[in-house]
Design a protein around this motif. Structure first.
Motif, PDB file in Angstrom:
ATOM      1  N   VAL A  43       7.250  -1.716   1.779  1.00 14.50           N
ATOM      2  CA  VAL A  43       6.096  -1.439   0.934  1.00 14.50           C
ATOM      3  C   VAL A  43       5.036  -2.518   1.160  1.00 14.50           C
ATOM      4  O   VAL A  43       5.311  -3.708   0.993  1.00 14.50           O
ATOM      5  N   PHE A  44       3.831  -2.075   1.510  1.00 13.61           N
ATOM      6  CA  PHE A  44       2.708  -2.978   1.741  1.00 13.61           C
ATOM      7  C   PHE A  44       1.616  -2.664   0.717  1.00 13.61           C
ATOM      8  O   PHE A  44       1.234  -1.508   0.544  1.00 13.61           O
ATOM      9  N   ILE A  45       1.132  -3.706   0.061  1.00  9.41           N
ATOM     10  CA  ILE A  45       0.167  -3.567  -1.020  1.00  9.41           C
ATOM     11  C   ILE A  45      -1.161  -4.194  -0.626  1.00  9.41           C
ATOM     12  O   ILE A  45      -1.198  -5.313  -0.125  1.00  9.41           O
ATOM     13  N   TYR A  46      -2.224  -3.455  -0.869  1.00  9.61           N
ATOM     14  CA  TYR A  46      -3.581  -3.966  -0.736  1.00  9.61           C
ATOM     15  C   TYR A  46      -3.935  -4.542  -2.099  1.00  9.61           C
ATOM     16  O   TYR A  46      -3.955  -3.820  -3.107  1.00  9.61           O
ATOM     17  N   LYS A  47      -4.196  -5.851  -2.129  1.00  7.44           N
ATOM     18  CA  LYS A  47      -4.521  -6.534  -3.383  1.00  7.44           C
ATOM     19  C   LYS A  47      -5.942  -7.082  -3.319  1.00  7.44           C
ATOM     20  O   LYS A  47      -6.341  -7.633  -2.305  1.00  7.44           O
ATOM     21  N   MET A  48      -6.650  -6.913  -4.424  1.00  3.85           N
ATOM     22  CA  MET A  48      -7.981  -7.484  -4.545  1.00  3.85           C
ATOM     23  C   MET A  48      -8.030  -8.191  -5.902  1.00  3.85           C
ATOM     24  O   MET A  48      -7.671  -7.600  -6.927  1.00  3.85           O
ATOM     25  N   ASN A  49      -8.417  -9.469  -5.873  1.00  2.00           N
ATOM     26  CA  ASN A  49      -8.438 -10.269  -7.102  1.00  2.00           C
ATOM     27  C   ASN A  49      -7.098 -10.183  -7.839  1.00  2.00           C
ATOM     28  O   ASN A  49      -7.041 -10.015  -9.046  1.00  2.00           O
ATOM     29  N   ASN A  50      -6.020 -10.211  -7.064  1.00  5.36           N
ATOM     30  CA  ASN A  50      -4.640 -10.180  -7.562  1.00  5.36           C
ATOM     31  C   ASN A  50      -4.246  -8.856  -8.223  1.00  5.36           C
ATOM     32  O   ASN A  50      -3.221  -8.763  -8.874  1.00  5.36           O
ATOM     33  N   GLU A  51      -5.076  -7.815  -8.066  1.00  4.04           N
ATOM     34  CA  GLU A  51      -4.776  -6.496  -8.625  1.00  4.04           C
ATOM     35  C   GLU A  51      -4.295  -5.571  -7.514  1.00  4.04           C
ATOM     36  O   GLU A  51      -4.858  -5.552  -6.420  1.00  4.04           O
ATOM     37  N   PHE A  52      -3.261  -4.778  -7.794  1.00  3.40           N
ATOM     38  CA  PHE A  52      -2.755  -3.794  -6.842  1.00  3.40           C
ATOM     39  C   PHE A  52      -3.752  -2.631  -6.783  1.00  3.40           C
ATOM     40  O   PHE A  52      -3.958  -1.928  -7.772  1.00  3.40           O
ATOM     41  N   ILE A  53      -4.370  -2.440  -5.609  1.00  2.00           N
ATOM     42  CA  ILE A  53      -5.411  -1.431  -5.422  1.00  2.00           C
ATOM     43  C   ILE A  53      -4.929  -0.278  -4.536  1.00  2.00           C
ATOM     44  O   ILE A  53      -5.292   0.865  -4.748  1.00  2.00           O
ATOM     45  N   GLY A  54      -4.133  -0.592  -3.510  1.00  2.00           N
ATOM     46  CA  GLY A  54      -3.672   0.434  -2.583  1.00  2.00           C
ATOM     47  C   GLY A  54      -2.270   0.136  -2.094  1.00  2.00           C
ATOM     48  O   GLY A  54      -1.788  -0.994  -2.199  1.00  2.00           O
ATOM     49  N   GLU A  55      -1.641   1.170  -1.557  1.00  2.00           N
ATOM     50  CA  GLU A  55      -0.260   1.045  -1.089  1.00  2.00           C
ATOM     51  C   GLU A  55      -0.060   1.896   0.150  1.00  2.00           C
ATOM     52  O   GLU A  55      -0.629   2.970   0.281  1.00  2.00           O
ATOM     53  N   GLY A  56       0.774   1.406   1.044  1.00  2.00           N
ATOM     54  CA  GLY A  56       1.225   2.162   2.200  1.00  2.00           C
ATOM     55  C   GLY A  56       2.638   1.723   2.521  1.00  2.00           C
ATOM     56  O   GLY A  56       2.963   0.548   2.428  1.00  2.00           O
ATOM     57  N   ASN A  57       3.494   2.675   2.869  1.00  2.00           N
ATOM     58  CA  ASN A  57       4.900   2.383   3.150  1.00  2.00           C
ATOM     59  C   ASN A  57       5.274   2.823   4.551  1.00  2.00           C
ATOM     60  O   ASN A  57       4.762   3.832   5.050  1.00  2.00           O
ATOM     61  N   LEU A  58       6.173   2.074   5.166  1.00  2.00           N
ATOM     62  CA  LEU A  58       6.815   2.482   6.410  1.00  2.00           C
ATOM     63  C   LEU A  58       8.274   2.708   6.080  1.00  2.00           C
ATOM     64  O   LEU A  58       8.908   1.870   5.428  1.00  2.00           O
ATOM     65  N   VAL A  59       8.805   3.853   6.525  1.00  2.00           N
ATOM     66  CA  VAL A  59      10.162   4.238   6.145  1.00  2.00           C
ATOM     67  C   VAL A  59      10.979   4.563   7.392  1.00  2.00           C
ATOM     68  O   VAL A  59      10.492   5.226   8.314  1.00  2.00           O
ATOM     69  N   ILE A  60      12.214   4.074   7.388  1.00  2.00           N
ATOM     70  CA  ILE A  60      13.157   4.370   8.468  1.00  2.00           C
ATOM     71  C   ILE A  60      14.371   5.082   7.869  1.00  2.00           C
ATOM     72  O   ILE A  60      14.530   5.153   6.654  1.00  2.00           O
ATOM     73  N   ASN A  61      15.212   5.610   8.741  1.00  2.00           N
ATOM     74  CA  ASN A  61      16.442   6.310   8.335  1.00  2.00           C
ATOM     75  C   ASN A  61      16.165   7.517   7.457  1.00  2.00           C
ATOM     76  O   ASN A  61      16.873   7.785   6.498  1.00  2.00           O
ATOM     77  N   VAL A  62      15.115   8.263   7.784  1.00  2.00           N
ATOM     78  CA  VAL A  62      14.780   9.503   7.097  1.00  2.00           C
ATOM     79  C   VAL A  62      15.537  10.625   7.796  1.00  2.00           C
ATOM     80  O   VAL A  62      15.574  10.678   9.023  1.00  2.00           O
ATOM     81  N   ASP A  63      16.121  11.531   7.023  1.00  2.00           N
ATOM     82  CA  ASP A  63      16.887  12.643   7.598  1.00  2.00           C
ATOM     83  C   ASP A  63      15.997  13.796   8.031  1.00  2.00           C
ATOM     84  O   ASP A  63      16.234  14.939   7.699  1.00  2.00           O
ATOM     85  N   ASP A  64      14.935  13.490   8.756  1.00  2.00           N
ATOM     86  CA  ASP A  64      14.022  14.503   9.254  1.00  2.00           C
ATOM     87  C   ASP A  64      13.448  13.982  10.570  1.00  2.00           C
ATOM     88  O   ASP A  64      12.627  13.072  10.579  1.00  2.00           O
ATOM     89  N   SER A  65      13.875  14.569  11.681  1.00  2.00           N
ATOM     90  CA  SER A  65      13.465  14.064  12.997  1.00  2.00           C
ATOM     91  C   SER A  65      11.981  14.291  13.271  1.00  2.00           C
ATOM     92  O   SER A  65      11.435  13.714  14.209  1.00  2.00           O
ATOM     93  N   ASP A  66      11.304  15.102  12.458  1.00  2.00           N
ATOM     94  CA  ASP A  66       9.852  15.199  12.575  1.00  2.00           C
ATOM     95  C   ASP A  66       9.218  13.874  12.164  1.00  2.00           C
ATOM     96  O   ASP A  66       8.179  13.485  12.678  1.00  2.00           O
ATOM     97  N   TYR A  67       9.841  13.198  11.209  1.00 13.32           N
ATOM     98  CA  TYR A  67       9.295  11.955  10.668  1.00 13.32           C
ATOM     99  C   TYR A  67       9.903  10.687  11.258  1.00 13.32           C
ATOM    100  O   TYR A  67       9.240   9.671  11.343  1.00 13.32           O
TER     101      TYR A  67
END
Length: 151
Positions: A43-67
């Motif tokens: 989990v990666f968080i975009y923080k501005m003035n110490n506030e959580f503004i945005g999020e993006g995740n990278l995920v492994i071991n998903v049971d879907d070979s499309d992903y």
């Protein structure tokens, strides 16, 4: 725009993402927490003035070979910017950061799912290299595309 940082967080700070999206309403919150604990969700968080503004995740071991394909394709999940901060370029900053992280982890491709009617997200993803349509799908939440980007 104010100074910002992007930081990886662990399970101990994950509850603060409620500032960005309603964690109580999301049916997948507990699954996400388990994946963080198991080391399968970064989990990666975009923080501005110490506030959580945005999020993006990278995920492994998903049971879907499309992903997910081990050592080749990683899944991008929870790309979200707090509503009042949208359309300011923050999503692109997060996506660029995730792309660099995926490369550092040794992946050659990134995949994600996006609702067909989410025009802003679709435009962002297409402009940033998610130009291969893997599949058009539908689940209980509606129609969505699975998109792929080569790194």
């Amino acid at each position: 725009m104010s100074e910002y940082s992007i930081e990886q967080i662990g399970i101990d700070e994950y509850h603060k993402c409620n500032n960005i999206w309603d964690m109580k309403k999301c049916p997948f919150t507990e699954q996400f927490k388990e994946q963080i604990i198991n080391g399968d969700r970064f989990v990666f968080i975009y923080k501005m003035n110490n506030e959580f503004i945005g999020e993006g995740n990278l995920v492994i071991n998903v049971d879907d070979s499309d992903y997910f394909i081990p050592n080749q394709r990683i899944y991008v999940s929870r790309m979200i910017v707090k509503k009042e901060y949208r359309n300011q370029g923050i999503g692109k900053i997060i996506l660029d950061y995730l792309t660099e992280q995926a490369k550092k982890m040794g992946y050659k491709e990134m995949a994600l799912g996006v609702d067909i009617d989410n025009c802003n997200a679709l435009q962002l993803y297409r402009k940033n290299g998610f130009d291969t349509l893997i599949a058009e799908c539908e689940d209980e939440y509606g129609k969505f595309y699975k998109l792929l980007k080569a790194l």
